[in-house]
Design a protein around this motif. Structure first.
Motif, PDB file in Angstrom:
ATOM      1  N   GLN A   1     -11.549  20.385 -16.715  1.00 43.32           N
ATOM      2  CA  GLN A   1     -10.498  21.278 -16.251  1.00 43.32           C
ATOM      3  C   GLN A   1     -11.065  22.441 -15.448  1.00 43.32           C
ATOM      4  O   GLN A   1     -10.502  22.846 -14.445  1.00 43.32           O
ATOM      5  CB  GLN A   1      -9.699  21.824 -17.450  1.00 43.32           C
TER       6      GLN A   1
ATOM      7  N   PHE B   1      -9.420   6.835 -14.856  1.00 47.54           N
ATOM      8  CA  PHE B   1      -8.000   6.564 -14.703  1.00 47.54           C
ATOM      9  C   PHE B   1      -7.391   6.006 -15.984  1.00 47.54           C
ATOM     10  O   PHE B   1      -6.234   6.282 -16.300  1.00 47.54           O
ATOM     11  CB  PHE B   1      -7.759   5.619 -13.528  1.00 47.54           C
ATOM     12  N   THR B   2      -8.153   5.232 -16.731  1.00 43.26           N
ATOM     13  CA  THR B   2      -7.582   4.686 -17.967  1.00 43.26           C
ATOM     14  C   THR B   2      -7.783   5.619 -19.163  1.00 43.26           C
ATOM     15  O   THR B   2      -6.938   5.679 -20.033  1.00 43.26           O
ATOM     16  CB  THR B   2      -8.177   3.301 -18.307  1.00 43.26           C
TER      17      THR B   2
ATOM     18  N   PHE C   1      -9.964  13.783 -18.508  1.00 41.55           N
ATOM     19  CA  PHE C   1      -9.537  14.787 -17.547  1.00 41.55           C
ATOM     20  C   PHE C   1      -9.209  16.127 -18.200  1.00 41.55           C
ATOM     21  O   PHE C   1      -9.388  17.181 -17.598  1.00 41.55           O
ATOM     22  CB  PHE C   1      -8.280  14.318 -16.813  1.00 41.55           C
ATOM     23  N   PHE C   2      -8.696  16.068 -19.432  1.00 41.67           N
ATOM     24  CA  PHE C   2      -8.193  17.288 -20.043  1.00 41.67           C
ATOM     25  C   PHE C   2      -9.248  18.029 -20.858  1.00 41.67           C
ATOM     26  O   PHE C   2      -8.968  19.044 -21.469  1.00 41.67           O
ATOM     27  CB  PHE C   2      -6.967  16.957 -20.908  1.00 41.67           C
TER      28      PHE C   2
ATOM     29  N   THR D   1       0.439  13.041  -8.015  1.00 35.33           N
ATOM     30  CA  THR D   1      -0.259  14.181  -7.430  1.00 35.33           C
ATOM     31  C   THR D   1       0.606  15.430  -7.459  1.00 35.33           C
ATOM     32  O   THR D   1       0.137  16.525  -7.802  1.00 35.33           O
ATOM     33  CB  THR D   1      -0.644  13.862  -5.976  1.00 35.33           C
TER      34      THR D   1
ATOM     35  N   ASN E   1      -8.727   2.468 -26.530  1.00 33.11           N
ATOM     36  CA  ASN E   1      -8.746   2.702 -27.967  1.00 33.11           C
ATOM     37  C   ASN E   1      -9.758   1.828 -28.693  1.00 33.11           C
ATOM     38  O   ASN E   1      -9.681   1.666 -29.912  1.00 33.11           O
ATOM     39  CB  ASN E   1      -7.350   2.474 -28.557  1.00 33.11           C
TER      40      ASN E   1
ATOM     41  N   TYR F   1      -7.552   6.449  -6.826  1.00 35.02           N
ATOM     42  CA  TYR F   1      -6.851   5.650  -7.819  1.00 35.02           C
ATOM     43  C   TYR F   1      -6.042   4.555  -7.148  1.00 35.02           C
ATOM     44  O   TYR F   1      -6.084   3.393  -7.546  1.00 35.02           O
ATOM     45  CB  TYR F   1      -5.924   6.546  -8.653  1.00 35.02           C
ATOM     46  N   THR F   2      -5.303   4.936  -6.118  1.00 36.41           N
ATOM     47  CA  THR F   2      -4.444   3.973  -5.425  1.00 36.41           C
ATOM     48  C   THR F   2      -5.245   2.797  -4.893  1.00 36.41           C
ATOM     49  O   THR F   2      -4.836   1.640  -5.026  1.00 36.41           O
ATOM     50  CB  THR F   2      -3.723   4.664  -4.254  1.00 36.41           C
ATOM     51  N   ALA F   3      -6.380   3.110  -4.306  1.00 34.58           N
ATOM     52  CA  ALA F   3      -7.202   2.046  -3.732  1.00 34.58           C
ATOM     53  C   ALA F   3      -7.664   1.077  -4.820  1.00 34.58           C
ATOM     54  O   ALA F   3      -7.557  -0.144  -4.685  1.00 34.58           O
ATOM     55  CB  ALA F   3      -8.401   2.644  -3.012  1.00 34.58           C
TER      56      ALA F   3
ATOM     57  N   GLN G   1      -6.449  17.030  -4.393  1.00 39.46           N
ATOM     58  CA  GLN G   1      -5.753  16.143  -5.328  1.00 39.46           C
ATOM     59  C   GLN G   1      -5.415  14.814  -4.669  1.00 39.46           C
ATOM     60  O   GLN G   1      -5.517  13.741  -5.273  1.00 39.46           O
ATOM     61  CB  GLN G   1      -4.448  16.789  -5.808  1.00 39.46           C
ATOM     62  N   VAL G   2      -4.985  14.892  -3.410  1.00 39.94           N
ATOM     63  CA  VAL G   2      -4.600  13.671  -2.706  1.00 39.94           C
ATOM     64  C   VAL G   2      -5.799  12.740  -2.563  1.00 39.94           C
ATOM     65  O   VAL G   2      -5.693  11.525  -2.747  1.00 39.94           O
ATOM     66  CB  VAL G   2      -3.992  14.000  -1.326  1.00 39.94           C
TER      67      VAL G   2
ATOM     68  N   SER H   1      -7.480   8.846 -19.502  1.00 37.19           N
ATOM     69  CA  SER H   1      -7.089  10.070 -18.816  1.00 37.19           C
ATOM     70  C   SER H   1      -7.323  11.311 -19.666  1.00 37.19           C
ATOM     71  O   SER H   1      -7.350  12.422 -19.144  1.00 37.19           O
ATOM     72  CB  SER H   1      -5.632   9.990 -18.384  1.00 37.19           C
TER      73      SER H   1
ATOM     74  N   TRP I   1       0.834  -1.201   0.000  1.00 35.68           N
ATOM     75  CA  TRP I   1       0.000   0.000   0.000  1.00 35.68           C
ATOM     76  C   TRP I   1       0.872   1.256   0.000  1.00 35.68           C
ATOM     77  O   TRP I   1       0.670   2.166  -0.794  1.00 35.68           O
ATOM     78  CB  TRP I   1      -0.943  -0.004   1.193  1.00 35.68           C
TER      79      TRP I   1
ATOM     80  N   SER J   1       1.606   7.250  -6.255  1.00 34.35           N
ATOM     81  CA  SER J   1       0.470   8.144  -6.473  1.00 34.35           C
ATOM     82  C   SER J   1       0.807   9.574  -6.078  1.00 34.35           C
ATOM     83  O   SER J   1       0.364  10.528  -6.725  1.00 34.35           O
ATOM     84  CB  SER J   1      -0.728   7.675  -5.665  1.00 34.35           C
TER      85      SER J   1
ATOM     86  N   SER K   1      -6.214  11.018  -5.787  1.00 37.42           N
ATOM     87  CA  SER K   1      -5.132  10.059  -6.022  1.00 37.42           C
ATOM     88  C   SER K   1      -5.308   8.810  -5.176  1.00 37.42           C
ATOM     89  O   SER K   1      -4.996   7.703  -5.619  1.00 37.42           O
ATOM     90  CB  SER K   1      -3.781  10.692  -5.697  1.00 37.42           C
ATOM     91  N   LEU K   2      -5.802   9.006  -3.953  1.00 36.54           N
ATOM     92  CA  LEU K   2      -5.994   7.834  -3.101  1.00 36.54           C
ATOM     93  C   LEU K   2      -7.106   6.948  -3.646  1.00 36.54           C
ATOM     94  O   LEU K   2      -7.087   5.726  -3.457  1.00 36.54           O
ATOM     95  CB  LEU K   2      -6.285   8.259  -1.656  1.00 36.54           C
TER      96      LEU K   2
ATOM     97  N   GLU L   1      -6.289   0.580  -7.631  1.00 31.95           N
ATOM     98  CA  GLU L   1      -5.115  -0.099  -8.156  1.00 31.95           C
ATOM     99  C   GLU L   1      -4.747  -1.289  -7.268  1.00 31.95           C
ATOM    100  O   GLU L   1      -4.323  -2.340  -7.763  1.00 31.95           O
ATOM    101  CB  GLU L   1      -3.947   0.891  -8.239  1.00 31.95           C
TER     102      GLU L   1
END
Lengths: 185, 185
Positions: free
Chosen positions: B114, B102-103, B108-109, A155, B27, B154-156, B147-148, B105, A144, A151, B151-152, B158
């Motif tokens: 934004q 997340f895949t 996001f832009f 960030t 794709n 995503y981390t979770a 942001q964190v 991405s 983790w 991550s 990101s968390l 993942e």
DNA sequence: TCACAATGGAACAGCAATGTTCCAAAATCG
DNA sequence: CGATTTTGGAACATTGCTGTTCCATTGTGA
């Protein structure tokens, strides 16, 4: 022969241009990359016959640079939290490599990346050492923290990109948050 | 007219199939999506004339669901840390929407993503409230914690994907790490 | 300077995805 | 049931990228 000189240099130029271009536009064509490298499309194909060859080379290059950064961090030296902080700094300075990974996320899913690398093992080892030594929270799994470290890299760079934070500030935020996240309760 | 019934249902089926397919293969072609939706490629084009129309719809759908999740978290109620924990749970349960982001991405832009949304503002507000009330570390900027938090997420996910962690465990890790990260020094 | 290596550009064939049209079959609804 | 909507499939033109070949030009090293 100009073997070592010219050829190595153009190869490197193409590789660098590819990294930079694909970071901004993951679907960039070979032509786009050639243009960015100030090179004819033919020349690109001469060095990397197929697109996949180019991607392979990029992947290898990124892994290589990550390996060097990990080595520079000397994870086995000194207290674990400090070692992780050094690693964060080294990774953060990889800059374009990091940003490439985040935008070309398909790289992540290649076999070379999915399998546990030596770098992964070294990182996990230092985390576990910290957990034994009482400097890292033993309640959460080492894997983790490994993921969290990556991550936070993303960030931090995202703060630079979207919030115009100076790189130095972003790195500081990253380091402080990692320190708090791994601290034992 | 079957307007509301049939049409709405197939539209929804195509949208869902597109989300699921693009999450796995960013794709994927229109044909792939049609197949996944058990629908002819012609039909897909009937509902979404161009690929970009489909992407637009997916984007809107994702924003919509995120908005609903944010609302359910009632960020203005009670202590700030608890509110953030509720938001984490709601977001985590969005599952496919999260993984799609997340895949794919590039979503996001897009401009819709934004620009600062109402959800962003509500989130920043509760973080700042916590900082005033002394329940959230005031030393780091609210945008960083925002942001964190993402990101968390995503981390979770993942951890679920690559480490086969049960979803519940991954969420717990996410919540505990967020709690430590926002805690005042 | 001369031979050879390296390059750029044009031209070409191939391919996969897109978007469109048309028609026949199937589903839905009154 | 019968009218209308909705659908699937085939066919087609178009587009953009890929990978290859060929040749003239430029650059490099001996």
């Amino acid at each position: 022969m100009a073997e070592t000189g010219v050829r190595a240099r153009t190869r490197r130029a193409i590789l660098d241009a590819a990294i930079e271009t694909l970071t901004r536009t993951p679907n960039a064509s070979m032509g786009d990359i050639a243009t960015a490298a100030n090179v004819g499309r033919t020349t690109v194909h001469r060095y990397f016959p197929e697109r996949s060859d180019l991607i392979d080379a990029i992947s290898a290059d990124a892994l290589e640079r990550i390996g060097q950064a990990t080595a520079r961090a000397r994870l086995d030296d000194g207290p674990a939290p400090g070692a992780l902080a050094r690693l964060c700094q080294e990774y953060f300075e990889l800059g374009d490599v990091m940003n490439l990974l985040f935008t070309m996320s398909d790289l992540f899913f290649r076999p070379e990346w999915q399998e546990e690398s030596e770098d992964d093992r070294v990182l996990l080892r230092v985390i576990e050492r910290g957990q034994r030594e009482g400097t890292i929270d033993p309640e959460l799994p080492a894997e983790w923290f490994q993921q969290v470290l990556w991550s936070l890299q993303y960030t931090a760079w995202e703060m630079v990109r979207s919030q115009d934070k100076p790189k130095h500030d972003a790195l500081t935020l990253c380091l402080r948050t990692l320190a708090k996240a791994i601290a034992p309760v």
